[in-house]
Structure formats: structure tokens, C-alpha cells
Design a protein around this motif. Structure first.
Motif, PDB file in Angstrom:
ATOM      1  N   ARG A 143      39.388  61.551  -8.374  1.00 21.35           N
ATOM      2  CA  ARG A 143      40.763  61.553  -7.872  1.00 21.35           C
ATOM      3  C   ARG A 143      41.220  60.158  -7.474  1.00 21.35           C
ATOM      4  O   ARG A 143      42.385  59.821  -7.593  1.00 21.35           O
ATOM      5  N   THR A 144      40.283  59.347  -6.986  1.00 23.55           N
ATOM      6  CA  THR A 144      40.654  57.980  -6.607  1.00 23.55           C
ATOM      7  C   THR A 144      40.975  57.149  -7.843  1.00 23.55           C
ATOM      8  O   THR A 144      41.935  56.376  -7.856  1.00 23.55           O
ATOM      9  N   ILE A 145      40.182  57.341  -8.894  1.00 18.58           N
ATOM     10  CA  ILE A 145      40.454  56.613 -10.141  1.00 18.58           C
ATOM     11  C   ILE A 145      41.822  57.009 -10.685  1.00 18.58           C
ATOM     12  O   ILE A 145      42.571  56.176 -11.188  1.00 18.58           O
ATOM     13  N   GLN A 146      42.173  58.282 -10.559  1.00 20.72           N
ATOM     14  CA  GLN A 146      43.445  58.767 -11.075  1.00 20.72           C
ATOM     15  C   GLN A 146      44.602  58.474 -10.123  1.00 20.72           C
ATOM     16  O   GLN A 146      45.708  58.929 -10.336  1.00 20.72           O
ATOM     17  N   GLN A 147      44.369  57.701  -9.053  1.00 28.17           N
ATOM     18  CA  GLN A 147      45.366  57.332  -8.046  1.00 28.17           C
ATOM     19  C   GLN A 147      45.956  58.544  -7.339  1.00 28.17           C
ATOM     20  O   GLN A 147      47.124  58.576  -6.974  1.00 28.17           O
ATOM     21  N   LEU A 148      45.134  59.584  -7.190  1.00 29.53           N
ATOM     22  CA  LEU A 148      45.583  60.741  -6.419  1.00 29.53           C
ATOM     23  C   LEU A 148      45.084  60.633  -4.995  1.00 29.53           C
ATOM     24  O   LEU A 148      45.412  61.436  -4.140  1.00 29.53           O
ATOM     25  N   GLN A 149      44.259  59.615  -4.746  1.00 25.43           N
ATOM     26  CA  GLN A 149      43.605  59.484  -3.450  1.00 25.43           C
ATOM     27  C   GLN A 149      43.489  57.995  -3.152  1.00 25.43           C
ATOM     28  O   GLN A 149      43.235  57.202  -4.051  1.00 25.43           O
ATOM     29  N   LYS A 150      43.715  57.612  -1.904  1.00 26.80           N
ATOM     30  CA  LYS A 150      43.630  56.188  -1.545  1.00 26.80           C
ATOM     31  C   LYS A 150      42.206  55.822  -1.170  1.00 26.80           C
ATOM     32  O   LYS A 150      41.518  56.586  -0.508  1.00 26.80           O
ATOM     33  N   ALA A 151      41.788  54.644  -1.599  1.00 30.17           N
ATOM     34  CA  ALA A 151      40.452  54.174  -1.249  1.00 30.17           C
ATOM     35  C   ALA A 151      40.497  53.505   0.118  1.00 30.17           C
ATOM     36  O   ALA A 151      41.491  52.882   0.489  1.00 30.17           O
ATOM     37  N   ALA A 152      39.408  53.650   0.895  1.00 35.94           N
ATOM     38  CA  ALA A 152      39.328  52.966   2.184  1.00 35.94           C
ATOM     39  C   ALA A 152      38.840  51.542   1.972  1.00 35.94           C
ATOM     40  O   ALA A 152      39.209  50.615   2.686  1.00 35.94           O
ATOM     41  N   ALA A 153      37.986  51.364   0.974  1.00 34.46           N
ATOM     42  CA  ALA A 153      37.494  50.023   0.643  1.00 34.46           C
ATOM     43  C   ALA A 153      37.072  50.033  -0.809  1.00 34.46           C
ATOM     44  O   ALA A 153      36.863  51.094  -1.390  1.00 34.46           O
ATOM     45  N   GLY A 154      36.928  48.847  -1.396  1.00 37.67           N
ATOM     46  CA  GLY A 154      36.477  48.759  -2.777  1.00 37.67           C
ATOM     47  C   GLY A 154      37.629  48.656  -3.743  1.00 37.67           C
ATOM     48  O   GLY A 154      38.796  48.619  -3.337  1.00 37.67           O
ATOM     49  N   GLU A 155      37.314  48.650  -5.001  1.00 39.10           N
ATOM     50  CA  GLU A 155      38.314  48.340  -6.011  1.00 39.10           C
ATOM     51  C   GLU A 155      38.024  49.102  -7.296  1.00 39.10           C
ATOM     52  O   GLU A 155      36.868  49.353  -7.627  1.00 39.10           O
ATOM     53  N   VAL A 156      39.115  49.502  -7.967  1.00 38.68           N
ATOM     54  CA  VAL A 156      38.971  50.065  -9.307  1.00 38.68           C
ATOM     55  C   VAL A 156      39.556  49.059 -10.277  1.00 38.68           C
ATOM     56  O   VAL A 156      40.689  48.591 -10.082  1.00 38.68           O
ATOM     57  N   LEU A 157      38.785  48.663 -11.296  1.00 40.47           N
ATOM     58  CA  LEU A 157      39.274  47.676 -12.263  1.00 40.47           C
ATOM     59  C   LEU A 157      39.426  48.331 -13.621  1.00 40.47           C
ATOM     60  O   LEU A 157      38.552  49.094 -14.051  1.00 40.47           O
ATOM     61  N   VAL A 158      40.545  48.043 -14.287  1.00 39.89           N
ATOM     62  CA  VAL A 158      40.753  48.549 -15.633  1.00 39.89           C
ATOM     63  C   VAL A 158      40.721  47.351 -16.578  1.00 39.89           C
ATOM     64  O   VAL A 158      41.521  46.419 -16.433  1.00 39.89           O
ATOM     65  N   GLU A 159      39.779  47.341 -17.478  1.00 41.19           N
ATOM     66  CA  GLU A 159      39.530  46.208 -18.383  1.00 41.19           C
ATOM     67  C   GLU A 159      39.492  44.902 -17.595  1.00 41.19           C
ATOM     68  O   GLU A 159      40.105  43.905 -17.975  1.00 41.19           O
ATOM     69  N   GLY A 160      38.836  44.948 -16.455  1.00 38.47           N
ATOM     70  CA  GLY A 160      38.647  43.736 -15.657  1.00 38.47           C
ATOM     71  C   GLY A 160      39.769  43.424 -14.686  1.00 38.47           C
ATOM     72  O   GLY A 160      39.633  42.540 -13.849  1.00 38.47           O
ATOM     73  N   ARG A 161      40.913  44.126 -14.802  1.00 44.02           N
ATOM     74  CA  ARG A 161      42.031  43.836 -13.888  1.00 44.02           C
ATOM     75  C   ARG A 161      42.012  44.783 -12.707  1.00 44.02           C
ATOM     76  O   ARG A 161      42.029  46.010 -12.897  1.00 44.02           O
ATOM     77  N   PRO A 162      41.981  44.271 -11.483  1.00 44.78           N
ATOM     78  CA  PRO A 162      41.971  45.167 -10.328  1.00 44.78           C
ATOM     79  C   PRO A 162      43.274  45.949 -10.216  1.00 44.78           C
ATOM     80  O   PRO A 162      44.367  45.395 -10.384  1.00 44.78           O
ATOM     81  N   MET A 163      43.149  47.227  -9.972  1.00 42.46           N
ATOM     82  CA  MET A 163      44.307  48.104  -9.885  1.00 42.46           C
ATOM     83  C   MET A 163      45.249  47.689  -8.749  1.00 42.46           C
ATOM     84  O   MET A 163      46.459  47.795  -8.875  1.00 42.46           O
ATOM     85  N   SER A 164      44.665  47.198  -7.646  1.00 35.59           N
ATOM     86  CA  SER A 164      45.492  46.853  -6.488  1.00 35.59           C
ATOM     87  C   SER A 164      46.415  45.682  -6.794  1.00 35.59           C
ATOM     88  O   SER A 164      47.454  45.516  -6.156  1.00 35.59           O
ATOM     89  N   ALA A 165      46.055  44.850  -7.783  1.00 30.56           N
ATOM     90  CA  ALA A 165      46.893  43.700  -8.103  1.00 30.56           C
ATOM     91  C   ALA A 165      47.943  44.029  -9.159  1.00 30.56           C
ATOM     92  O   ALA A 165      48.722  43.170  -9.555  1.00 30.56           O
ATOM     93  N   MET A 166      47.954  45.276  -9.638  1.00 32.84           N
ATOM     94  CA  MET A 166      48.878  45.616 -10.726  1.00 32.84           C
ATOM     95  C   MET A 166      50.271  45.924 -10.190  1.00 32.84           C
ATOM     96  O   MET A 166      50.432  46.349  -9.044  1.00 32.84           O
ATOM     97  N   SER A 167      51.256  45.723 -11.058  1.00 32.95           N
ATOM     98  CA  SER A 167      52.619  46.106 -10.690  1.00 32.95           C
ATOM     99  C   SER A 167      52.738  47.624 -10.738  1.00 32.95           C
ATOM    100  O   SER A 167      51.897  48.310 -11.326  1.00 32.95           O
ATOM    101  N   LEU A 168      53.807  48.127 -10.106  1.00 31.41           N
ATOM    102  CA  LEU A 168      54.019  49.563 -10.081  1.00 31.41           C
ATOM    103  C   LEU A 168      54.115  50.139 -11.497  1.00 31.41           C
ATOM    104  O   LEU A 168      53.598  51.203 -11.793  1.00 31.41           O
ATOM    105  N   ALA A 169      54.772  49.392 -12.389  1.00 35.75           N
ATOM    106  CA  ALA A 169      54.947  49.856 -13.765  1.00 35.75           C
ATOM    107  C   ALA A 169      53.603  49.952 -14.477  1.00 35.75           C
ATOM    108  O   ALA A 169      53.342  50.904 -15.215  1.00 35.75           O
ATOM    109  N   ASP A 170      52.731  48.951 -14.215  1.00 34.86           N
ATOM    110  CA  ASP A 170      51.418  48.976 -14.846  1.00 34.86           C
ATOM    111  C   ASP A 170      50.587  50.154 -14.348  1.00 34.86           C
ATOM    112  O   ASP A 170      49.838  50.780 -15.103  1.00 34.86           O
ATOM    113  N   ARG A 171      50.733  50.431 -13.041  1.00 35.36           N
ATOM    114  CA  ARG A 171      49.962  51.545 -12.495  1.00 35.36           C
ATOM    115  C   ARG A 171      50.478  52.875 -13.028  1.00 35.36           C
ATOM    116  O   ARG A 171      49.719  53.811 -13.235  1.00 35.36           O
TER     117      ARG A 171
END
Lengths: 612, 307
Positions: free
Chosen positions: A366-394
């Protein structure tokens, strides 16, 4: 152990003769015959709709309440007062037999106990009713029964309520309740289906021990051939309301006669069947739908994973849920659902997340699918951290990562046609324009998952469970995903349907290059279809490696325990289990009291095991 | 549970504050009581009016008057009636028990009729008993209470002479007013019991209870009913408020010496201290009943207790 093939001396405890049961115009059981011997276990096997549960409810005459009509037959039972035909008894007389001479355990331990009464009272109630015990004596006996089913600290548990107990403990309470009056016949309707494997193993052991001790006849209703192999002396196979085959368990497994039994046995995933294979394999399936059995699919090695750059990486992920708050709304207790989890998923790969309830496997998905917020850590898609992505990219990620849920009925909108449900992601993400294009794409997708294009206009309730799950897969495919998170997507399905869906998943992986995050508690299915496996326990990865590494040389005691608890679909190899006592501990913690983190060591290339 | 109760208690206090404020303000919208009291009598001078206002405490600022009334809630001192000068607290002390007795009798009538009927309807869902109960309850719902009250008086007091037509004297006098108010509650309650019961009867634990060999009676009234309690208690708590509203009409018809009659007379006589106090006491009562409902949740359902 030698068991007599044809017991001669005692008369059968229960004989069902030529039983037909109908609801309205709908005949659900036709001319059913079987017998249960005292002290022996008869397994009734069949898929949903085979009539196996109706058969058991007819023995107790509880099917009457649902409006059942007994068109023909007799159910002879050797009661304490002599042989009786249960079908001709009044409900009042049946009440004297129910709970006293014939008892039943149901499938859903979570809903089988009345939520508003203490469990001690619920057990004592049976004794006060049938044995005319005073309340105090009944409660003392209830305490004894609870220690008999190995519930720890039975005295304190008497005053507890069902919601304070885990599923495994509740099922033990149910067993204690069923055995309270030492019944001659116990009917267990899928008693372990809703439980985790290690808990299932405990319950099966308890049932076997108590049966031996009390000399009960046991009717065990299940769809799990592994459980049948482990529990049964004799087996009745039902298909669409009829008995298609019966016999001693060894004979039935060694030489099944009826094509349906053969199809059923071939569909059962067997743990250990993949030993020595480096990669998952697709195997052909025997399908029986009433005529001659057909073989579907081909044998193929699933060499689809491309281990160059990971598609998705999870780094040091932690997720927590607040459990209790003080009156200012600050959290005081929390559940560390996921702690410090790191893993990679490669294109074309199936990574399995296995673990029991509360292990955090769904939370990761659920966290990978952005249905749940992470307390710590990072999910990266092809090396790009999800937290640094724009809303459109997410938002785009929501298209590229799709989720398939356990319950296909609950995840489809009942007021939308399946065509509308499948078209929705296409429209939302603007993948195609024009009604005609979308309609033809929906048709293609339906055919892709093995349904016909012209079912698009139907509603979810017009499909069977397996077909609905196919619709859910088609909907997931609609947005052309690169990763599909399948959260227990096969758990609600019958084995033969499950085997077909496994093959569908693997075919789609080959054709579309999909990666799967396959969340499951079923070790045999995981062994069959995954490239790599991560084992989770209490929110942390305790073992991670290739399928062969984890299944053939499991390094962590919990993985070994999990594997040893899986029932083996082979009656000649009944395991003697040890070290399976105990429950999974509670995970609630005070704020500030963080769980100790595992240190993982690499015992072989790519094979990580937590050092305890 | 204690934290939960503390929160609810604060909420209740706030509700009482707001309600009393609105009442105090609205009552004063209807005009100058001094003028109303003297209307009709000749030769009233401005000095007379001022003296009346002074005597009634009406020349204090609004907020001071409001806080005096609020303080009265705690000291049980609501001032004196404009009409006759009786202590308002004495009037309420005699009227409140009569109204409460009638309200509880009506609730009891509603519960005693609706629970067995609702359960019966659920058990024989779709059969004639169910249809009959549903239609009868719909008819019950369609009666206006003043009409029902008049019909009861006509039949049982005037024609049959079985029951006293009015007043509060002995248990016989409770029957008709309690029935009038109870029947209307019953109509909705039967439907509520039926719906919640149907849901509970689908549960696995009901099947388990039957498989134990328990009688249908025990299954329905012990295992099922307790699980229906939460929606029923919630709804009946809300109904209690409506009941106290309906009391005005029914008390009037049966000449019942309760809060409804008191309020009715106070409106007619523009007796502000009485009217305002009656409304305040009733709203306090409704708020406390709903507080009791919250406590009852915990008693009935252990899952709420341990939260």
C-alpha cells in the motif's frame, strides 16, 4: 500406521443415504451417500457451490432455517438413545442432539463468537444447557476445556471478550465449546481456512489429538487437499451437488479415478515440487468442466526477469500506525507495521512478500501504491525518489503501478458494468480517446484474461469469483502498468481456478514484461511463481533471496517454521510437527520504545538472513 | 472510557450553554413583559412600568440576566412566576416528576410492544406475519397523537367508562396517555428492530448459537437482541427528545399536571420565567439522556468499553 481398510465391527456412527436437498426449485445436493465411522475422519472435499457445507448443515438440520427442503433420503445417526433418522426429527428433538451429541466448528473464527458475551460464559452455556450444570461448575469446566485446547492462562481468559483474542485463539475457543459435552460426531467446516499456516498447523494437531482422546467421528469439510492429506482417513469428493468419488485417503491420492478428482489434484500446488529448478515454471493444467477433461497451457520456464537496473526500490522503509492517543490527541502507543525494509523489484520479475497476518506485507504494498504514508525511508522508481517527484509524475505512477486486491467482488463497483470498470483507468489517465477505441481496447483486455469480449455489458454479480478476479486483472492491465502489486489475489479462489489464474499471471508477465510484487501467505503458490522471495516477520525482513535459496536452504528459523507448517498434499508423508506452539506476539508499542532492528547478513550471493 | 466520558461531559455542558442562551434571547424577542402584564388595565404610568421592570429584574443588562438564570440551574432558584408569584422551582418540582413518569411509561410501552413484534417480523421475513406487522405499524405511524388521544378517551372513558379521562391519579390514569405516545414511537421502533435484527440474524455467531442446541427464544432474545442494542439505544435516546416535545399536546388533552401543561399555560400568560425555566430543564434533560446513551454503549458492547 496401519488402519483397517474395511472396518467391520462397529456400525457407522452416521450414514447419509440417498440425500437430496433443495432450496426452492434449486436442487443443491443430489442422491448423496456416505458414512462416518466412530473414531475416524471423513473429509468432504469440493469447491464453492459443490454442496459440501449444505450437507453438513443438513445433518444438524440447520439448513431448515435457510429454507432447505429434503426431497429424499435418510440421515441415520447412532444417538445415545439408539439409532435415529435425523431428517424425521422435530426441531425440538434436534436441539437436544445439537451441541451434545453432534457439534460443529465453523469457518470464520472471527465471527463465530458472540461479540458481547465473555468467552467463558459462551462455553459454559452449552454445559448449563445440556448437562444442567450450575454456572460456577460450568465455568470451572470451561476453564478445563480451554486448557485442553492449549489456551494459555485459561482462568484469566474466561472473562475476556472475543475481540481481545486472535483468530487462532478464537478457533480454539470454538473447539473447546464444540467438545464441551464430548460429542460423538464433530463437524468441522473449513476450520482453518481463515488462519495463518502456523496457526493452522496448531489447530489441526489439537483436533487430531482430541479426536483420538475422545474417540469422536469427525467430518472435515475443506477445499485444501493438503489439509485432507494430513487429516483424513476417508475422503468424499463432491462436485456440483453430487458425490463423484470416495475412498480411503491413500488410494484417492495415489490413484484418483474420476476426472474431476484428477483435475483437482493436479491443480494443487505442492510445496517442494520446484526443488532443483532455478526459475519458476508454467505447467499445463487439467481442467474438468463436466465433459472430458482438457489439458490447458504448456510447460515453460519463466525466464522473464532482467536483472540490470531495478524498476522499483524500497529503501529503509518504516510505516507506523497510531494505536492509542491521550486526550490531547497525541499518540501514546503505536504499531510499527513496517520497520527498516529495503528491497528491489526488477523488470519482468516476480518478487514474493510472504508472512503471516500482522507481518506488514500488505502495508508495504500500500505504501508503494501511495495509499499509505511512510514514516521514514524512501521508494525509488528507476532510481528517482518518489518524494522528489512532481504531483503529475506521482499521478503517472498510479497508472504504471496497479494493485489487485484479495476480494474481487468488493473491489469492483457493483453498479458499473465490468466494461465501464475496465474503461475507467483508460479514461482517467487519458490513454485513448474516442468511444470506439476504448471499447475495442476493453474487448481486447477481456480476451487477454480469458473472458469473451461480449461480457463487457454485464455486472460483477453475474460472474463467478474466478471470473471476477480476471476482470480485476483486466482492469489493472488497462492502464498498461509496469508493476502489478497482487495482494493475496489468489487467496479467495478455489484451487482449480487459482491454478488457472497463476498461469494467466505468468503468461501476462512473459507477454507484457510485467513485474509483480506478489503478496501471499501461501508458500506453495509462492514457490511456484516467484523469482525471488522476501520473508517478513513483525514488519521486518528476516530472509530475502532467490526462490531456490529461500525454499531449499532456508536460513532463518522463522522461514523454516513457516515451511514446516504447510500441509503436504501427500497422505503418506504426514509430518510430525514440533516447535509450533505460541502466537505471534502483539506489536503495539509505547511511543519512544522502538523495536530492535534486525541486522541482515549475506550467507550466499543475494541471500540475506537476519541475524538473531 | 474515562477520557471519552470527560469529553462527552464537556460537550454536554457546551450544548446546555448554547441552548439556554438561545432560549433567553428568543423569549425576549416577544416584547416587553411589563407592557404585556399591564395590558388591558387603565392608568398605567411610565413609573409603574419601571417599577414592574425593576421588580422582575428586567432592567439589568441581558448578559447579567442570562447568567442569573444559568446560576439558577445550579442553585435551583429560577425566580418567581409573573402570574401569582409562586417560586418557579416549586412549579417545576411538581410538574417534572409527572412528565418523567409519563415519558418513561411511554418508552416502556414502546419497548414492550416493538421489540417482540420487530423480532417476530424479522424471523418471519416476507411471510404474512411480517407483512401484517409492517402494515399495522405504518397505520400506527399515520395517526396524529391528538386524534388518537381523543379516540381513546371517547372509547375507554366516555363509552366504556373503564379509565379516567384526565388527570394523574393512580396507575389507570397512565394507560391512555402512555399508550398515545407509545404507539407512535412503536411504529418506527418496530421497523428499526426488524432491520437491525435481520442483519444480526445473518451473523455466524447466531448459527453457532443454534448449533449449540439453544432454543430459538434464547438465540433471539439473548444472543441476537444484545447485538441489536447499539442502534436501538441510539435511536431511543434521540426519540426521548421528541417525546418531551410531544408531551405538550398529550398532556393538554389528558390534563396531565406536567411540564407540557406548565409550558402551555406559561405561553398563554407570557410568563417568561416559567417558560424559560421549563425549556432549560427539558433541554438539560435531553442532553443528560444522550449522555446516558453514550455510557450505555460501553455497558452493552465490550468493544467500546475497552477502546
Amino acid at each position: 500406521m496401519n488402519r483397517p481398510q474395511h472396518p467391520t465391527s462397529p456400525p457407522p456412527l452416521l450414514t447419509v443415504e440417498d440425500l437430496s436437498v433443495a432450496f426452492g426449485q434449486n436442487t443443491v445436493i443430489e442422491n448423496l451417500n456416505f458414512a462416518v465411522q466412530p473414531g475416524r475422519t471423513l473429509a468432504i472435499v469440493g469447491e464453492s457451490g459443490s454442496g459440501k457445507s449444505v450437507a453438513s448443515m443438513s445433518i444438524l438440520r440447520l439448513a431448515d432455517i435457510a429454507g432447505a427442503r429434503y426431497a429424499s433420503g435418510r440421515i441415520m445417526f447412532q444417538s445415545a438413545a439408539g439409532p435415529v433418522d435425523l431428517l424425521t426429527q422435530s426441531q425440538e428433538h434436534m436441539r437436544k442432539l445439537r451441541g451434545r451429541e453432534i457439534a460443529m466448528i465453523f469457518q470464520e473464527p472471527m465471527t463465530s463468537l458472540n461479540p458481547v458475551f465473555p468467552i467463558g460464559d459462551q462455553i459454559a452455556e452449552v454445559l448449563m444447557l445440556h448437562e444442567a450444570m450450575p454456572r460456577r461448575a460450568a465455568l470451572a469446566e470451561a476453564e478445563r476445556l480451554m486448557s485442553l485446547v492449549r489456551l494459555p492462562d485459561a482462568g484469566a481468559l474466561l472473562k475476556r471478550y472475543p475481540h481481545q483474542l486472535s483468530g487462532g485463539m478464537r478457533q480454539r475457543v470454538m473447539i473447546a465449546m464444540a467438545l464441551a459435552c464430548r460429542p460423538k460426531l464433530l463437524i468441522a467446516d473449513e476450520p482453518t481456512t481463515a488462519l495463518d499456516v502456523t496457526i493452522q498447523a496448531q489447530i489441526l494437531t489439537i483436533l487430531k489429538d482430541l479426536q483420538r482422546e475422545l474417540g469422536m467421528g469427525l467430518i472435515f469439510i475443506t477445499h485444501d487437499m493438503g489439509v485432507v492429506a494430513e487429516m483424513a482417513d476417508d475422503v468424499v469428493v463432491m462436485w456440483k451437488g453430487r458425490k463423484v468419488e470416495e475412498g480411503p485417503v491413500e488410494t484417492l491420492f495415489a490413484a484418483p479415478k474420476h476426472p474431476y478428482t484428477r483435475a483437482l489434484l493436479s491443480a494443487v500446488p505442492r510445496l517442494g515440487a520446484m526443488t532443483g529448478e532455478p526459475l519458476p515454471k508454467v505447467s499445463p493444467l487439467t481442467v474438468f468442466d463436466g465433459e472430458a477433461p482438457r489439458i490447458l497451457g504448456e510447460a515453460r520456464v519463466q525466464d522473464t526477469a532482467r536483472y540490470e537496473a531495478p524498476l522499483l526500490s524500497v529503501r529503509d522503509l518504516s510505516v507506523r500506525f497510531d494505536i492509542r492517543k491521550d486526550w490531547l490527541g497525541r499518540a501514546t502507543h503505536y504499531c510499527p507495521a513496517v520497520s527498516d525494509v529495503s528491497l528491489d523489484i526488477y523488470p519482468g520479475e516476480t518478487l514474493a512478500l510472504v508472512g503471516e497476518s500482522g507481518s506488514g506485507k500488505s502495508t508495504i504494498g500500500r505504501t508503494i501504491q501511495q495509499l499509505q504514508k511512510a514514516a521514514a525511508g524512501e521508494v525509488l522508481v528507476e532510481g528517482r525518489p518518489m518524494s522528489a517527484m512532481s504531483l503529475a509524475d506521482r499521478q503517472r505512477l498510479r497508472q504504471e503501478i496497479q494493485y489487485i486486491f484479495q476480494d474481487p467482488f468488493a473491489s469492483l463497483d457493483p453498479r458499473k458494468t465490468v466494461g465501464q470498470s475496465i474503461a475507467e483507468p483508460i479514461e482517467t489517465h487519458g490513454l485513448l480517446a474516442g468511444r470506439r477505441e476504448i471499447r475495442s481496447r476493453v474487448g481486447d483486455l477481456l480476451e487477454r484474461v480469458g473472458l469473451s469480449a461480449d461480457v463487457a455489458g454485464r455486472y460483477p454479480h453475474q460472474f463467478s469469483g474466478g471470473q471476477r478476479q480476471r476482470v480485476c486483472i483486466a482492469r489493472a492491465l488497462a492502464s498498461k502498468p509496469r508493476l502489478i502489486i497482487a495482494d493475496e489475489a489468489l487467496s479467495a479462489l478455489d484451487v482449480s481456478i487459482q491454478a488457472q489464474i497463476i498461469n494467466l499471471f505468468m503468461d501476462l508477465q512473459r507477454d507484457e514484461g510485467l513485474a509483480y510484487l506478489f503478496i501471499s501467505h501461501d508458500m506453495a503458490v509462492v514457490e511456484k511463481m516467484s523469482h525471488r522471495v522476501a520473508v517478513l516477520y513483525l514488519g521486518q525482513i528476516v530472509e530475502l533471496g532467490s526462490r531456490a535459496q529461500v525454499f531449499e536452504t532456508p536460513g532463518h528459523p522463522y522461514t523454516q517454521r513457516l515451511l514446516s507448517a504447510v500441509p503436504v498434499a501427500d497422505p503418506t508423508r504426514r509430518p510430525e510437527r514440533t516447535g509450533l506452539a505460541g502466537e505471534i506476539p502483539s506489536t503495539t508499542r509505547r511511543v519512544g520504545d522502538a523495536p530492535a532492528l534486525n541486522k541482515r547478513i549475506e550467507i550466499a550471493p543475494g541471500h540475506l538472513v537476519a541475524a538473531s | 472510557m474515562t477520557g471519552f466520558l470527560f469529553k462527552r461531559l464537556l460537550q454536554a455542558a457546551f450544548v446546555v450553554m448554547v441552548v439556554t442562551l438561545i432560549v433567553a434571547w428568543a423569549v425576549r424577542l416577544t416584547g416587553d413583559p411589563a407592557l404585556m402584564l399591564t395590558s388591558g388595565s387603565a392608568n398605567v404610568t411610565e413609573a409603574d412600568l419601571a417599577r414592574i421592570r425593576e421588580g422582575l429584574g428586567l432592567n439589568e443588562p441581558f448578559l447579567v440576566q442570562y447568567f442569573n438564570t444559568l446560576a439558577g440551574l445550579f442553585t435551583w432558584d429560577f425566580g418567581r412566576s409573573f402570574v401569582g408569584g409562586t417560586q418557579v422551582s416549586l412549579l417545576i418540582a411538581s410538574a417534572l416528576p409527572a412528565t418523567l413518569a409519563l415519558a418513561f411509561a411511554s418508552m416502556a410501552v414502546a419497548i414492550l410492544i416493538s421489540i417482540p413484534l420487530g423480532i417476530r417480523a424479522a424471523v418471519s421475513r416476507g411471510k404474512w406475519a411480517d407483512q401484517l406487522i409492517r402494515i399495522t405499524s405504518l397505520i400506527g405511524l399515520s395517526f396524529p397523537n391528538f386524534w388518537l388521544a381523543t379516540m381513546l378517551v371517547l372509547i375507554f372513558s366516555i363509552t366504556l367508562r373503564w379509565l379516567p379521562p384526565s388527570g394523574m391519579s393512580g396507575w389507570q390514569s397512565f394507560i391512555m396517555p402512555a399508550l398515545t405516545m407509545g404507539v407512535i414511537l412503536t411504529a418506527t421502533n418496530v421497523r428499526l428492530v426488524r432491520t437491525t435484527m435481520l442483519e444480526v440474524l445473518q451473523s455466524q455467531y447466531i448459527m453457532v448459537a443454534r448449533a449449540k442446541g439453544l432454543s430459538e427464544r434464547t438465540v433471539l432474545y439473548k444472543h441476537a437482541l444484545r447485538n441489536c442494542a447499539i442502534p436501538l439505544i441510539t435511536y431511543m435516546g434521540l426519540q426521548f427528545g421528541g417525546l418531551l416535545g410531544g408531551v405538550v399536546v398529550v398532556e393538554r388533552v389528558f390534563n396531565w399536571p406536567g411540564m407540557g401543561s406548565l409550558a402551555f399555560d406559561a405561553v398563554a400568560a407570557r410568563d417568561y420565567p416559567v417558560l424559560q425555566s421549563v425549556i432549560m430543564v427539558l433541554s438539560l434533560l435531553i442532553v443528560s439522556v444522550n449522555l446516558l446513551v453514550d455510557i450505555a454503549y460501553g455497558l452493552v458492547d465490550p468493544r467500546i468499553r475497552t477502546e
